[in-house]
Design a protein around this motif. Structure first.
Motif: not given
Length: 271
Positions: A183, A187, A247, A251
């Motif tokens: 996941y 991203v 995104a 992170y």
């Protein structure tokens, strides 16, 4: 708590603070794409955060996190805790980390000035100081050459982010199993590439419009997002970039949770 553990906590808090900032910037960019507002850069996002309920508490936490993140970046650069080495590639990476530390430290000082002096007074003094500094630096006849040199910084940062995102080279710094990375990986790649594009656009704004910034504030993230918005189908482009910046915030939060924080320094006691 030992020195090493304290530094690890501060570094993780710094990544989380960066995540908060980019989340706010991304949300404002998304709203702009929907014609609800205008894109905001990191400075305006802090001011917007300060205007919200419990804003002073939230900004205080972001200030602490940004100072921590600035310190961590400088430690990465000076003490080479990630073992980039002293070859040319390693030195370039460490120079970039040092620059990031200085920029985040300056942003933390700006946020602190908002807390101490109030939004209006801090914003005016910050703008005046910036213009005075730029006017001094860019007052000579060939100042456009300096602008082009400055443009190399965001250009290099942008290219490095795109390469890092494309190759997913950030994975080697994560301590997470595949169940998590399946996941985090896509991203993070999207976030790094989106941030890289924004930095490259900032560089292009400097290169092609450098003469316009002789006594004005240099272009920043807000200018880059507005330029995207003005393109054909700009609303859609800006929306994609907004999701990309959100995104990148994810992170940053993932780094806060799972990044390897190396503190194996010879002059520090073990935890």
């Amino acid at each position: 708590m030992s020195t090493q553990r304290s530094l690890v906590v501060l570094a993780r808090g710094g990544y989380a603070a960066r995540g908060v900032l980019y989340l706010i910037i991304g949300v404002f960019a998304l709203l702009a794409a929907l014609d609800s507002t205008k894109p905001k850069d990191s400075h305006r996002s802090l001011e917007a955060l300060l205007s919200q309920p419990f804003g002073y508490v939230l900004v205080a936490l972001v200030v602490a996190g940004l100072f921590a993140f600035a310190g961590w970046r400088m430690l990465q650069a000076i003490r080479d805790v990630d073992h980039h080495g002293k070859k040319i590639k390693g030195l370039v990476i460490r120079a970039g980390l040092l620059a990031a530390g200085i920029v985040n430290g300056a942003l933390a000082v700006f946020a602190l000035s908002l807390l101490i002096g109030g939004i209006k007074r801090s914003g005016n003094s910050e703008g005046a100081q910036t213009k005075d500094l730029l006017a001094h630096l860019l007052s000579w006849d060939h100042s456009n050459l300096l602008v082009y040199l400055i443009a190399l910084v965001p250009l290099g940062v942008g290219i490095a982010h795109i390469i890092k995102g494309w190759k997913a080279s950030f994975e080697k710094y994560f301590e997470a199993d595949e169940d998590v990375m399946q996941y985090v990986r896509p991203v993070s790649r999207l976030g790094l590439i989106a941030r890289g594009i924004v930095f490259i656009e900032i560089a292009l704004l400097l290169i092609f419009s450098g003469s316009n910034y002789k006594a004005l504030n240099p272009p920043g993230m807000k200018d880059a997002l507005v330029a995207l918005q003005n393109l054909p189908a700009g609303g859609m482009v800006l929306m994609v970039m907004a999701f990309g910046l959100i995104a990148f915030s994810v992170y940053s939060f993932a780094q806060a949770a799972w990044r390897k924080i190396n503190m194996d320094l010879p002059d520090m006691p073990s935890p």
